[in-house]
Design a protein around this motif. Structure first.
Motif, PDB file in Angstrom:
ATOM      1  N   ALA A 265       0.964  -1.070   0.004  1.00  0.00           N
ATOM      2  CA  ALA A 265      -0.097  -0.045  -0.483  1.00  0.00           C
ATOM      3  C   ALA A 265       0.555   1.067  -0.101  1.00  0.00           C
ATOM      4  O   ALA A 265       0.211   1.958  -0.106  1.00  0.00           O
ATOM      5  CB  ALA A 265      -0.568   0.064   0.820  1.00  0.00           C
ATOM      6  N   TRP A 266       2.134   1.477   0.593  1.00  0.00           N
ATOM      7  CA  TRP A 266       2.827   2.368   0.049  1.00  0.00           C
ATOM      8  C   TRP A 266       3.961   2.448  -0.449  1.00  0.00           C
ATOM      9  O   TRP A 266       4.329   1.213  -1.648  1.00  0.00           O
ATOM     10  CB  TRP A 266       3.990   2.948   1.506  1.00  0.00           C
ATOM     11  CG  TRP A 266       2.673   1.622   2.836  1.00  0.00           C
ATOM     12  CD1 TRP A 266       3.114   0.968   4.017  1.00  0.00           C
ATOM     13  CD2 TRP A 266       2.280   3.210   3.434  1.00  0.00           C
ATOM     14  NE1 TRP A 266       1.866   1.160   5.083  1.00  0.00           N
ATOM     15  CE2 TRP A 266       1.321   1.738   4.716  1.00  0.00           C
ATOM     16  CE3 TRP A 266       1.441   4.417   3.221  1.00  0.00           C
ATOM     17  CZ2 TRP A 266       0.391   2.781   5.701  1.00  0.00           C
ATOM     18  CZ3 TRP A 266       0.469   4.795   4.137  1.00  0.00           C
ATOM     19  CH2 TRP A 266      -0.108   3.582   5.113  1.00  0.00           C
ATOM     20  N   PRO A 267       4.186   3.332  -1.495  1.00  0.00           N
ATOM     21  CA  PRO A 267       5.463   3.575  -2.110  1.00  0.00           C
ATOM     22  C   PRO A 267       6.690   3.501  -1.556  1.00  0.00           C
ATOM     23  O   PRO A 267       7.646   3.314  -2.591  1.00  0.00           O
ATOM     24  CB  PRO A 267       5.070   5.383  -2.758  1.00  0.00           C
ATOM     25  CG  PRO A 267       4.106   6.137  -1.448  1.00  0.00           C
ATOM     26  CD  PRO A 267       3.819   5.507  -0.352  1.00  0.00           C
ATOM     27  N   GLU A 268       6.894   3.731  -0.577  1.00  0.00           N
ATOM     28  CA  GLU A 268       8.325   3.413  -0.024  1.00  0.00           C
ATOM     29  C   GLU A 268       9.143   2.092  -0.226  1.00  0.00           C
ATOM     30  O   GLU A 268       8.327   0.978  -0.005  1.00  0.00           O
ATOM     31  CB  GLU A 268       8.537   3.950   0.979  1.00  0.00           C
ATOM     32  CG  GLU A 268       8.891   5.449   1.595  1.00  0.00           C
ATOM     33  CD  GLU A 268       6.523   5.346   1.750  1.00  0.00           C
ATOM     34  OE1 GLU A 268       6.325   6.556   1.905  1.00  0.00           O
ATOM     35  OE2 GLU A 268       6.017   4.531   1.399  1.00  0.00           O
ATOM     36  N   PRO A 269       9.830   1.740  -0.839  1.00  0.00           N
ATOM     37  CA  PRO A 269      10.253   0.223  -1.236  1.00  0.00           C
ATOM     38  C   PRO A 269      10.480  -0.315   0.767  1.00  0.00           C
ATOM     39  O   PRO A 269      11.197   0.508   1.348  1.00  0.00           O
ATOM     40  CB  PRO A 269      12.217   0.149  -1.509  1.00  0.00           C
ATOM     41  CG  PRO A 269      12.136   1.415  -1.211  1.00  0.00           C
ATOM     42  CD  PRO A 269      11.232   2.704  -1.312  1.00  0.00           C
ATOM     43  N   ILE A 270      10.605  -1.833   0.433  1.00  0.00           N
ATOM     44  CA  ILE A 270      10.560  -2.751   2.077  1.00  0.00           C
ATOM     45  C   ILE A 270      12.587  -2.604   2.361  1.00  0.00           C
ATOM     46  O   ILE A 270      12.805  -3.483   1.227  1.00  0.00           O
ATOM     47  CB  ILE A 270       9.819  -3.728   1.923  1.00  0.00           C
ATOM     48  CG1 ILE A 270       8.138  -3.579   1.938  1.00  0.00           C
ATOM     49  CG2 ILE A 270      10.190  -4.777   3.635  1.00  0.00           C
ATOM     50  CD1 ILE A 270       7.798  -4.696   1.487  1.00  0.00           C
ATOM     51  N   THR A 271      12.894  -2.614   3.360  1.00  0.00           N
ATOM     52  CA  THR A 271      14.347  -2.038   3.652  1.00  0.00           C
ATOM     53  C   THR A 271      15.232  -3.169   4.459  1.00  0.00           C
ATOM     54  O   THR A 271      15.907  -4.025   5.166  1.00  0.00           O
ATOM     55  CB  THR A 271      14.476  -0.972   4.602  1.00  0.00           C
ATOM     56  OG1 THR A 271      14.330  -0.702   5.340  1.00  0.00           O
ATOM     57  CG2 THR A 271      14.106  -0.092   2.874  1.00  0.00           C
ATOM     58  N   GLN A 272      13.666  -4.096   5.391  1.00  0.00           N
ATOM     59  CA  GLN A 272      14.107  -4.427   6.319  1.00  0.00           C
ATOM     60  C   GLN A 272      12.812  -5.993   6.343  1.00  0.00           C
ATOM     61  O   GLN A 272      11.099  -5.843   6.412  1.00  0.00           O
ATOM     62  CB  GLN A 272      14.213  -4.208   7.798  1.00  0.00           C
ATOM     63  CG  GLN A 272      12.887  -4.380   8.369  1.00  0.00           C
ATOM     64  CD  GLN A 272      13.265  -2.944   9.123  1.00  0.00           C
ATOM     65  OE1 GLN A 272      13.918  -3.669  10.228  1.00  0.00           O
ATOM     66  NE2 GLN A 272      12.422  -1.673   9.941  1.00  0.00           N
ATOM     67  N   ALA A 273      13.402  -6.860   7.341  1.00  0.00           N
ATOM     68  CA  ALA A 273      12.289  -8.485   7.276  1.00  0.00           C
ATOM     69  C   ALA A 273      12.651  -8.845   8.643  1.00  0.00           C
ATOM     70  O   ALA A 273      13.580  -8.748   9.322  1.00  0.00           O
ATOM     71  CB  ALA A 273      12.536  -9.792   6.606  1.00  0.00           C
ATOM     72  N   LEU A 274      11.688  -9.872   9.051  1.00  0.00           N
ATOM     73  CA  LEU A 274      11.284 -10.393  10.804  1.00  0.00           C
ATOM     74  C   LEU A 274      11.555 -12.150  10.312  1.00  0.00           C
ATOM     75  O   LEU A 274      10.208 -11.942   9.209  1.00  0.00           O
ATOM     76  CB  LEU A 274      10.725  -9.734  11.480  1.00  0.00           C
ATOM     77  CG  LEU A 274      11.584 -10.614  13.243  1.00  0.00           C
ATOM     78  CD1 LEU A 274      12.606 -10.268  13.194  1.00  0.00           C
ATOM     79  CD2 LEU A 274      10.272 -10.297  13.517  1.00  0.00           C
ATOM     80  N   LEU A 275      12.710 -12.461  10.295  1.00  0.00           N
ATOM     81  CA  LEU A 275      12.417 -14.314  10.256  1.00  0.00           C
ATOM     82  C   LEU A 275      12.099 -15.095  11.535  1.00  0.00           C
ATOM     83  O   LEU A 275      12.742 -14.715  12.368  1.00  0.00           O
ATOM     84  CB  LEU A 275      13.790 -14.866   9.616  1.00  0.00           C
ATOM     85  CG  LEU A 275      13.710 -14.770   8.243  1.00  0.00           C
ATOM     86  CD1 LEU A 275      13.854 -13.520   7.451  1.00  0.00           C
ATOM     87  CD2 LEU A 275      14.971 -15.901   7.824  1.00  0.00           C
ATOM     88  N   LEU A 276      10.717 -15.637  11.413  1.00  0.00           N
ATOM     89  CA  LEU A 276      10.231 -15.905  12.736  1.00  0.00           C
ATOM     90  C   LEU A 276       9.950 -17.034  12.758  1.00  0.00           C
ATOM     91  O   LEU A 276       9.785 -17.974  11.680  1.00  0.00           O
ATOM     92  CB  LEU A 276       8.621 -15.666  13.433  1.00  0.00           C
ATOM     93  CG  LEU A 276       9.078 -13.700  13.406  1.00  0.00           C
ATOM     94  CD1 LEU A 276       8.044 -13.535  12.547  1.00  0.00           C
ATOM     95  CD2 LEU A 276       8.014 -13.374  14.633  1.00  0.00           C
TER      96      LEU A 276
END
Length: 998
Positions: A265-276
């Protein structure tokens, strides 16, 4: 004129900050020139505990209080006095229409849960506020500014949105019955939650590879969403680290790893992720959930908690679906197994009937053949075989009928039947059995007003099974059968006054293979499918069967069959062409219920002490001179009981009883030599009888053999662990039975003999102990008179005149030598007593063996030379150790005396030397020597290598020498002397050694 201190009085940190600003350099000018309306609004703003904000003038200069500072975030403190458009950036465009309405037209506004993108922490942040814009009029009546009351509701809005997503996920996957459905439903829900979960990847980590199971927010072509990944250092996602540690891992360089990833929904790219990690999925593999972090929300504790809940929800859904799949597979496997079992029962029952027919047919012919009648013994055996075959045929038929019904392959033939007449006929076959059992059997079945549609053979099975069940469990009173019409059914009742059924067993009574544990019955025979077969047969007629029962009050079985034929399949409304005679079908039920088919002997023990005709395979009768072993046999089956008793009677005295209680009573009255018991018996079964026997001190040692139809290692081990001496599985051969019985009786005899020998050994040991005690006491008592005798003899000898001494001096000397010999024997006996009773004491001191050995040789030299055995001595200068001087002198003296006695008048050599930490003494003679087989024996008590009549002595000298040497921690041995004779070698620890402590 107002000063800054007056205008910004109080107000906490923000008041102090406002007082420090040089407002003259701002578009508002010096404070003392501000209108009263501004000063009044600021007074309200600074003293309010609520977050308040003020834009003033055409440049929208900003003021805010302490409560508003958290909303400003990183915009504080530069936001104070700053122009609104400069401070709020993108958010200003969103609120400006409301600001303009307030400033230009004086129009207030109120916004609830309004989203404003703020850059207050270094990134564009998704924020939500409840706020109002209120115009502030100055003295001229124009709008001078906008007063804003603000409450941030970001956490509430975002938290509620996340909870809705988790709820939606639970609802979407809650009804899932497969893992695949859970995965696809999860993808669908997460695809609609892109504000919080821009993308999600679920990997299964198994072995050295990871497989992608579910994906949302990324296309299949995305480098971040590869369908399969290696688990190594080159892998784009650290899945192995998460799977191995079970801890979440944060990845922050997504742009460098995969390039720009869309943020939904946002124009900014994703920079981080969480692995669970995804815990507890019910699978051996490990699962890892990779979730992209929204670029407009900080990864704070609330965000982490939400993602952890998401992982747990996925784990719970997978676990439930996997459990359902496993349960479904188990159910399918059980259904397949059940079908295979039913087919097996059907096939094997068919296969059994052919050989049974070929067995029972010729048996019937042989028993009825008048042309060549059988002898009594042969007829008895064939009747026994016939009854066993008929019983087996009944069980086979029951299995076949039930398997047909269960598999839906039954072919009933429903026909109009005079049910009253048929029922009376069926019941009549049980009248003689009831009379033999001392029961009354009554039937009330008046003619019915119309025929009833039934399968005649099925109805016979129902009546026979119910009557057989009642007869088996009823011991006094009677059985009552009634048949009548109710409004819409024919109702059959079979009531008995038997043992009854516990309430907890009633729900399972009609289950196949279910048997009421511990129920008292005339016979324990059966497969547990009789009542299940009744239930299925009645259901085949569209009816039902019920039961009312209570322990000790009997049972009533009620069968209801609908009237008419509308409820029956039309293709089965026909008459059966051939019917098996009812009497043939009734007999196995009667015999199986009674369990007493064989003729019973007169009351009392069944004993046989006279020779009888042996059965095939039985051994001949034992010799009348030998006592016959007594065997107690317990079995509720009369045929088997009589058969086993007949096998054993030619060789043993047999007492046969019908249950465990009678067996226990007879065993306590007259102890048997062996108990032979069936496992399954009414009342006290075989295992319970075994426990009672093993708990009885008078019967505990009686051999016990269990007989059982339960085959297999588990059953045998269970019987042996319960305390049985042997476990025999039916069917067994006569020779095997006789061999087992004889073996158990022989083992019992050997155990009794071993116990007798053990008791004898204990008795002998006690006698030896008493003897040693006597020797100790006698030796002590003899020493006193001997000492007095020797003293008086010395006094007499010294008092003699010279003349008298010349005449009788030699006699006095001989008497003195005999007294000395007697004293030596007494000392020897005392030493034996001390050694055998463990009272041999050593008085250890620092002793040099060289002078000790020299003195002993010098003392005996004259006696040795007189015996023709000159002695040579080779002694080391000094051999010192911790020794008992008197005891070692005794050893040397004994060895020299032994060499003189057996040395045959030849020289003797004595050598004492030291080798390392050991002292070694050798006494060598050149006499008769010692045979190799006697060398160890001569060191025992009362042992010698030569006949006593030639050399005399007690045979104790060497034994005492060994006791003394070993008490010092040494050893003594004998070897051959080259050229003949014997060499005794004594080794003792020298200085630095370790003699035994006493």
């Amino acid at each position: 004129m107002s000063t800054a201190e007056e205008v910004f009085a109080g107000g906490g940190d923000m008041g102090a900050l406002m007082r420090s600003v040089d407002w003259g350099t701002t578009p508002l000018g010096p404070v003392d020139r501000w209108p009263q309306s501004l000063r009044s609004v600021l007074s309200i703003l600074l003293t309010s505990p609520s977050p308040l904000f003020l834009w003033w003038g055409p440049e929208f200069i900003q003021f805010y209080n302490d409560a508003y500072r958290p909303i400003m975030g990183g915009l504080h403190p530069r936001g104070l006095g700053q122009r609104g458009p400069e401070c709020w950036g993108e958010a200003w465009k969103l609120v400006y229409p409301l600001v303009e309405a307030a400033m230009e037209r004086g129009q207030p506004s109120s916004i609830a849960e309004g989203m404003l993108p703020l850059v207050r922490h270094g990134f564009v942040e998704e924020c939500y506020f409840d706020y109002t814009y209120t115009p502030v009029r100055i003295e001229s009546g124009a709008v001078g500014g906008i007063f804003c009351a603000v409450t941030e509701v970001t956490q509430r809005i975002v938290g509620a949105r996340r909870m809705r997503m988790l709820r939606e996920l639970a609802l979407s996957t809650g009804a899932s019955r497969s893992v695949e459905h859970v995965l696809r439903a999860t993808e669908k829900v997460l695809a609609q939650a892109s504000l919080d979960v821009p993308f999600a990847l679920l990997y299964c980590v198994d072995g050295r590879r990871a497989r992608l199971l579910a994906r949302s927010g990324l296309s299949p072509e995305s480098p971040a969403a590869r369908s399969e990944l290696p688990l190594d250092s080159e892998a784009p996602w650290p899945l192995e680290a998460v799977a191995r540690s079970g801890q979440e891992v944060r990845v922050e360089d997504l742009g460098a790893r995969f390039g720009a990833l869309p943020a939904g929904a946002w124009p900014e790219p994703i920079t981080q992720a969480l692995l669970l990690p995804v815990p507890g999925t019910g699978d051996e593999a490990t699962y890892v959930l990779v979730v992209g972090v929204s670029p407009r929300r900080p990864l704070d504790e609330a965000y982490r908690s939400f993602l952890q809940l998401l992982a747990r929800q996925v784990a719970s859904d997978l676990s439930s679906a996997r459990a359902y799949e496993q349960e479904r597979r188990r159910a399918e496997a059980l259904a397949e197994l059940n079908g295979a079992k039913t087919a097996f029962f059907n096939n094997v029952s068919h296969e059994f009937r052919t050989p049974l027919t070929l067995m029972l047919g010729p048996l019937e012919d042989a028993l009825q053949d008048g042309a060549e009648p059988l002898g009594p013994a042969q007829r008895e055996r064939l009747v026994l075989v016939q009854r066993g075959g008929a019983r087996l045929l009944k069980l086979v038929n029951a299995l076949l009928d039930y398997s047909r019904l269960e598999a839906g392959r039954a072919q009933p033939a429903f026909e109009q039947t005079d049910l009253s007449a048929l029922t009376r006929e069926l019941v009549s076959h049980f009248e003689s059995a009831a009379q033999r059992s001392g029961l009354t059997l009554s039937v009330r079945a008046p003619p019915l007003s119309e025929p009833v549609w039934v399968d005649r053979e099925a109805w016979a099975q129902v009546v026979f099974n119910l009557l057989s069940n009642a007869l088996k469990h009823t011991f006094e009173g009677g059985i009552f059968v009634s048949l009548a019409f109710t409004e819409d059914a024919a109702e059959l009742q079979v009531r008995d006054t038997g043992t009854g059924i516990p309430e907890k067993e009633l729900p399972r009574l009609f289950e196949r293979f279910h048997r009421v544990e511990g129920a008292r019955a005339r016979s324990q025979e059966g497969t547990g499918i009789g009542l299940a077969l009744v239930h299925e047969l009645v259901k085949l007629h569209g009816g039902r069967v019920d039961v009312r029962s209570a322990p000790g009050r009997g049972s009533t079985f009620i069968v209801r069959v609908p009237r008419g034929f509308a409820h029956l399949p039309a293709e089965h409304l026909r008459a059966r062409q051939t019917l098996e005679p009812v009497s043939a079908r009734a007999r196995p039920h009667v015999e199986g219920a009674l369990g007493e088919q064989a003729p019973e002997a007169a009351p009392g023990p069944v004993l046989s002490r006279s020779p009888g005709t042996s059965h095939a395979g039985a051994a001949t009768e034992e010799s009348p001179a030998e006592p016959r072993a007594r065997v107690l046999l317990a079995d509720d089956n009369a045929d088997l009981r009589e058969y086993i008793a007949g096998l054993l009677r030619p060789s043993f005295d047999v007492e046969a009883v019908a249950d465990g209680e009678a067996a226990l009573s007879r065993a306590r009255e007259h102890r048997p030599d062996l108990i032979l018991s069936d496992v399954m018996m009414p009342g006290l079964d075989g295992f319970s009888l075994l426990r009672e026997v093993r708990a009885d001190a008078g019967l505990r040692a009686v051999p016990f053999i269990l007989l059982s139809a339960r085959a297999g290692e588990e059953a045998s081990v269970g019987g042996l662990e319960a305390g049985a001496d042997d476990y025999l599985v039916k069917p067994f051969g006569s020779r095997e039975l006789l061999a087992r019985v004889r073996s158990m009786l022989e083992l019992a005899r050997m155990r009794r003999e071993a116990a007798r020998q053990e008791a004898l050994a204990v008795s002998l040991k006690e006698a030896v102990r008493a003897r040693d005690e006597f020797l100790s006491v006698a030796s002590h008592e003899l020493k006193t008179p001997l000492a007095g005798f020797r003293l008086n003899l010395d006094l007499l000898q010294r008092g003699l005149s010279a003349e008298t001494k010349s005449r009788v001096g030699e006699r006095f000397a001989a008497a003195g030598r005999q007294v000395q010999r007697l004293a030596s024997l007494v000392e020897t006996l005392l030493d034996v007593s001390h050694a055998t009773t463990g009272r041999l004491q050593l008085m250890l001191d620092t002793v040099d063996l060289a002078p000790l050995v020299t003195e002993a040789v010098a003392r005996m030299r004259e006696e040795l030379e007189r015996a023709g055995s000159p002695v040579t001595l080779d002694v080391a200068p000094s051999v010192v150790g911790g020794y008992d001087r008197m005891r070692l002198d005794q050893v040397v003296t004994n060895l020299l005396s032994n060499a003189m006695k057996y040395g045959a008048g030849k020289p003797i050599e004595v050598v004492l030397e030291r080798t390392g930490d050991r002292a070694r003494l050798r006494v060598t003679d050149h006499g008769i020597g010692i045979a190799r087989e006697d060398r160890e024996r001569i060191f025992e008590r009362f042992e010698r290598a030569v006949p006593v009549r030639h050399y005399g002595g007690l045979g104790l000298g060497l034994w005492i020498a060994r006791q003394i040497v070993e008490a010092h921690g040494g050893s003594i041995a004998v070897t051959d002397t080259p050229g003949g004779g014997a060499t005794f070698r004594v080794e003792l620890p020298a200085a630095g050694g370790s003699p035994a402590e006493h």
